[in-house]
Scaffold this active site. Structure first.
Site, short mmCIF file in Angstrom:
data_model
loop_
_atom_site.label_atom_id
_atom_site.label_comp_id
_atom_site.label_asym_id
_atom_site.label_seq_id
_atom_site.Cartn_x
_atom_site.Cartn_y
_atom_site.Cartn_z
N ILE A 275 42.06 12.03 -2.81
CA ILE A 275 40.83 12.65 -3.29
C ILE A 275 40.01 13.04 -2.07
CG2 ILE A 275 38.75 12.35 -4.67
CD1 ILE A 275 40.34 10.62 -6.56
N HIS A 276 40.21 14.27 -1.62
CA HIS A 276 39.50 14.81 -0.47
C HIS A 276 38.36 15.69 -0.96
CE1 HIS A 276 41.60 18.68 -1.02
NE2 HIS A 276 42.64 17.91 -1.37
N ALA A 277 37.85 16.57 -0.13
CA ALA A 277 36.62 17.32 -0.44
C ALA A 277 36.67 18.12 -1.74
CB ALA A 277 36.27 18.24 0.73
N ALA B 240 37.08 15.87 -4.89
CA ALA B 240 35.87 15.04 -5.01
C ALA B 240 34.73 15.86 -5.58
CB ALA B 240 35.49 14.46 -3.64
#
Length: 88
Positions: free
Chosen positions: A14-16, A19
């Site tokens: 769950i990166h930018a 997210a």
């Protein structure tokens, strides 16, 4: 309070971008929505909080919601996790 545990299946965790999608979904509801990972709990309506966790593929996360529309919020977040290919 309603809660559900997910296993993160996205290769990048769950990166930018994912997210942001989760934060936007959680922010549509009045319920207090939190994400727990590795013993830490953050407000799921806070992009900085979610990003600070560094959630990787294979991680188990728990999303909890508390408030008048807690079930709606949790159902929407579950749908987002699945439709975005983030977890199961």
């Amino acid at each position: 309070m309603a809660q559900k545990t997910f296993k993160v299946t996205a290769d990048s965790g769950i990166h930018a971008r994912p997210a942001t999608v989760l934060v936007q979904t959680a922010s549509k509801y009045d319920a207090d929505v939190n994400l727990e990972y590795n013993g830490k709990t953050v407000n799921l309506k806070s992009i900085m909080g979610v990003m600070s966790l560094g959630i990787a593929k294979g991680a188990e996360i728990t999303i909890s919601a508390s408030g008048a529309d807690e079930n709606d919020a949790l159902n929407a977040l579950e749908e987002t996790m699945k439709s975005e290919g983030l977890g199961e």
